[in-house]
Design a protein around this motif. Structure first.
Motif, PDB file in Angstrom:
ATOM      1  N   SER A 106       0.822  -1.217   0.000  1.00 14.11           N
ATOM      2  CA  SER A 106       0.000   0.000   0.000  1.00 14.11           C
ATOM      3  C   SER A 106       0.858   1.269   0.000  1.00 14.11           C
ATOM      4  N   TYR A 107       2.080   1.174   0.530  1.00  9.98           N
ATOM      5  CA  TYR A 107       2.972   2.336   0.598  1.00  9.98           C
ATOM      6  C   TYR A 107       3.325   2.871  -0.797  1.00  9.98           C
ATOM      7  N   LEU A 108       3.257   1.987  -1.815  1.00  7.46           N
ATOM      8  CA  LEU A 108       3.635   2.421  -3.162  1.00  7.46           C
ATOM      9  C   LEU A 108       2.762   3.564  -3.651  1.00  7.46           C
ATOM     10  N   TYR A 109       1.489   3.540  -3.269  1.00  8.04           N
ATOM     11  CA  TYR A 109       0.556   4.544  -3.769  1.00  8.04           C
ATOM     12  C   TYR A 109       0.820   5.904  -3.141  1.00  8.04           C
ATOM     13  N   GLU A 110       1.373   5.879  -1.943  1.00  7.36           N
ATOM     14  CA  GLU A 110       1.785   7.137  -1.319  1.00  7.36           C
ATOM     15  C   GLU A 110       3.118   7.595  -1.900  1.00  7.36           C
ATOM     16  N   TYR A 159       4.466   6.994  -4.827  1.00  4.90           N
ATOM     17  CA  TYR A 159       4.379   7.462  -6.205  1.00  4.90           C
ATOM     18  C   TYR A 159       3.239   8.454  -6.416  1.00  4.90           C
ATOM     19  N   ARG A 160       2.540   8.772  -5.320  1.00  3.18           N
ATOM     20  CA  ARG A 160       1.468   9.778  -5.346  1.00  3.18           C
ATOM     21  C   ARG A 160       0.438   9.495  -6.436  1.00  3.18           C
ATOM     22  N   ILE A 161       0.003   8.259  -6.463  1.00  5.12           N
ATOM     23  CA  ILE A 161      -1.009   7.879  -7.444  1.00  5.12           C
ATOM     24  C   ILE A 161      -2.255   7.377  -6.724  1.00  5.12           C
ATOM     25  N   ARG A 162      -3.377   7.517  -7.405  1.00  4.97           N
ATOM     26  CA  ARG A 162      -4.656   7.103  -6.834  1.00  4.97           C
ATOM     27  C   ARG A 162      -4.752   5.585  -6.817  1.00  4.97           C
ATOM     28  N   ARG A 163      -5.326   5.072  -5.756  1.00  5.26           N
ATOM     29  CA  ARG A 163      -5.515   3.621  -5.691  1.00  5.26           C
ATOM     30  C   ARG A 163      -6.469   3.176  -6.797  1.00  5.26           C
ATOM     31  N   PRO A 164      -6.219   2.018  -7.388  1.00  2.64           N
ATOM     32  CA  PRO A 164      -7.073   1.556  -8.487  1.00  2.64           C
ATOM     33  C   PRO A 164      -8.431   1.100  -7.982  1.00  2.64           C
ATOM     34  N   ASP A 165      -9.347   0.870  -8.902  1.00  2.00           N
ATOM     35  CA  ASP A 165     -10.673   0.387  -8.542  1.00  2.00           C
ATOM     36  C   ASP A 165     -10.619  -1.057  -8.044  1.00  2.00           C
ATOM     37  N   HIS A 166      -9.665  -1.836  -8.569  1.00  2.02           N
ATOM     38  CA  HIS A 166      -9.495  -3.219  -8.107  1.00  2.02           C
ATOM     39  C   HIS A 166      -8.621  -3.253  -6.848  1.00  2.02           C
ATOM     40  N   TYR A 167      -8.428  -4.424  -6.283  1.00  2.00           N
ATOM     41  CA  TYR A 167      -7.597  -4.574  -5.079  1.00  2.00           C
ATOM     42  C   TYR A 167      -6.196  -4.016  -5.348  1.00  2.00           C
ATOM     43  N   PHE A 168      -5.686  -3.218  -4.418  1.00  3.33           N
ATOM     44  CA  PHE A 168      -4.451  -2.467  -4.667  1.00  3.33           C
ATOM     45  C   PHE A 168      -3.214  -3.342  -4.835  1.00  3.33           C
ATOM     46  N   GLY A 169      -3.293  -4.596  -4.400  1.00  8.55           N
ATOM     47  CA  GLY A 169      -2.140  -5.492  -4.528  1.00  8.55           C
ATOM     48  C   GLY A 169      -2.065  -6.225  -5.852  1.00  8.55           C
ATOM     49  N   PHE A 187       2.151  -9.201 -17.704  1.00 13.83           N
ATOM     50  CA  PHE A 187       1.577 -10.159 -16.761  1.00 13.83           C
ATOM     51  C   PHE A 187       1.172  -9.441 -15.485  1.00 13.83           C
ATOM     52  N   LYS A 188       0.238 -10.057 -14.778  1.00 10.52           N
ATOM     53  CA  LYS A 188      -0.189  -9.524 -13.487  1.00 10.52           C
ATOM     54  C   LYS A 188       0.488 -10.299 -12.370  1.00 10.52           C
ATOM     55  N   TRP A 189       0.653  -9.627 -11.231  1.00  9.59           N
ATOM     56  CA  TRP A 189       1.261 -10.259 -10.064  1.00  9.59           C
ATOM     57  C   TRP A 189       0.515  -9.771  -8.825  1.00  9.59           C
ATOM     58  N   LEU A 190       0.330 -10.656  -7.876  1.00  8.38           N
ATOM     59  CA  LEU A 190      -0.481 -10.340  -6.700  1.00  8.38           C
ATOM     60  C   LEU A 190       0.379 -10.197  -5.447  1.00  8.38           C
ATOM     61  N   TYR A 191       0.127  -9.123  -4.700  1.00  8.84           N
ATOM     62  CA  TYR A 191       0.694  -8.937  -3.364  1.00  8.84           C
ATOM     63  C   TYR A 191      -0.474  -8.825  -2.394  1.00  8.84           C
ATOM     64  N   LEU A 192      -0.430  -9.613  -1.340  1.00 11.56           N
ATOM     65  CA  LEU A 192      -1.532  -9.637  -0.377  1.00 11.56           C
ATOM     66  C   LEU A 192      -1.126  -8.966   0.929  1.00 11.56           C
ATOM     67  N   ASP A 193      -1.982  -8.117   1.447  1.00  8.91           N
ATOM     68  CA  ASP A 193      -1.771  -7.648   2.812  1.00  8.91           C
ATOM     69  C   ASP A 193      -2.369  -8.685   3.762  1.00  8.91           C
ATOM     70  N   GLN A 194      -1.964  -8.647   5.012  1.00  8.33           N
ATOM     71  CA  GLN A 194      -2.355  -9.700   5.949  1.00  8.33           C
ATOM     72  C   GLN A 194      -3.861  -9.767   6.168  1.00  8.33           C
ATOM     73  N   HIS A 195      -4.508  -8.627   6.211  1.00  9.53           N
ATOM     74  CA  HIS A 195      -5.958  -8.619   6.443  1.00  9.53           C
ATOM     75  C   HIS A 195      -6.687  -9.346   5.319  1.00  9.53           C
ATOM     76  N   LYS A 196      -6.321  -9.018   4.069  1.00 10.97           N
ATOM     77  CA  LYS A 196      -6.972  -9.647   2.921  1.00 10.97           C
ATOM     78  C   LYS A 196      -6.648 -11.148   2.877  1.00 10.97           C
ATOM     79  N   LEU A 197      -5.421 -11.499   3.181  1.00 12.99           N
ATOM     80  CA  LEU A 197      -5.020 -12.909   3.191  1.00 12.99           C
ATOM     81  C   LEU A 197      -5.848 -13.711   4.183  1.00 12.99           C
ATOM     82  N   ILE A 198      -5.958 -13.212   5.396  1.00 15.91           N
ATOM     83  CA  ILE A 198      -6.700 -13.930   6.437  1.00 15.91           C
ATOM     84  C   ILE A 198      -8.179 -14.033   6.067  1.00 15.91           C
ATOM     85  N   GLN A 199      -8.719 -12.963   5.496  1.00 18.89           N
ATOM     86  CA  GLN A 199     -10.125 -12.973   5.053  1.00 18.89           C
ATOM     87  C   GLN A 199     -10.357 -14.092   4.031  1.00 18.89           C
TER      88      GLN A 199
END
Length: 235
Positions: A161-165, A167-177, A193-205
């Motif tokens: 999530s720190y990347l969006y701060e 690079y000062r870009i708006r978070r996308p409509d889809h999951y930010f990872g 290609f797409k690649w997924l990064y999961l934060d812990q909250h989303k992973l546990i969910q």
């Protein structure tokens, strides 16, 4: 058909110990990074703590998913494990074989079938091959078909999530990872290609939704964390 730009760079480094040109990685958040190719050729002394912990937790027959040129597979082999290296790049598989990896499968994770493993190992954010949140759910469902009754998943991921701060870009409509990438080498680009990064909250969910037990085993200073998952036993 797109060329295996990643594989070509690996091959040049393997043959010459260096690259004539940088291996570039274009991203959907606007950055172009130089990919340090030597990271794929690391040996035991260069593994970070997170990877050592994951490797120490491997059990039984291990499937090293996205094995690259075999650094982790070679380590596990040397420790006496039965390990199968799974890699989609045919060039990387050739390099692995030359480096001494015994069991290699050149295939996509999702088409692998008919075998059972005690540990599915996805290091260096290998779980990213899921591409999306829905893809991660599909990955868990397929993983269940490949695991023995007491089998486990071991993988690392990170909260980006720190990347969006940064690079000062708006978070996308889809999951930010969910990030888009494309390799470039010597002026040639590979397939996007797409690649997924999961934060812990989303992973546990997701783990709870898919009926898996999840343990966060380790976190480092760069928001990377190590995960162990196993299918929840029915009561």
């Amino acid at each position: 058909m797109h060329r295996d730009i990643y594989g070509e760079a690996l091959n040049e480094y393997n043959e010459n110990g260096s690259l004539k040109f940088p291996l570039l990685l274009h991203s959907s958040y606007g950055d172009i990074e130089e990919m340090p190719i030597d990271v794929f050729f690391r040996d035991e002394q260069d593994f970070p703590e997170l990877e050592f912990i994951a490797l120490s937790l491997c059990d039984g027959h291990v499937l090293d998913v996205g094995a690259g040129v075999g650094s982790h597979a070679l380590y596990l082999q040397d420790k006496g494990f039965v390990v199968t290296a799974l890699e989609i790049s045919a060039t990387a598989c050739t390099i692995m074989q030359a480096r001494g990896v015994h069991q290699i499968i050149n295939d996509n994770f999702y088409t692998l079938a008919g075998q059972k493993f005690d540990t599915l190992l996805f290091l260096m954010n290998g779980i990213g091959l899921a591409q999306t949140v829905d893809g991660f759910k599909a990955l868990l469902q397929h993983a269940e078909t490949l695991l023995t009754a007491d089998g486990q998943l071991l993988f690392d991921s990170s909260d980006i999530s720190y990347l969006y701060e940064e690079y000062r870009i708006r978070r996308p409509d889809h999951y930010f990872g969910e990030i888009g990438y494309q390799y470039e080498y010597n002026g040639l680009k590979g397939a996007p290609f797409k690649w997924l990064y999961l934060d812990q909250h989303k992973l546990i969910q997701i783990a709870h939704e898919e009926n898996w037990v999840v343990q966060i085993l380790f976190e480092d200073e760069n928001d990377q964390f190590l995960v162990r998952m196993e299918k929840r036993k029915s009561s």
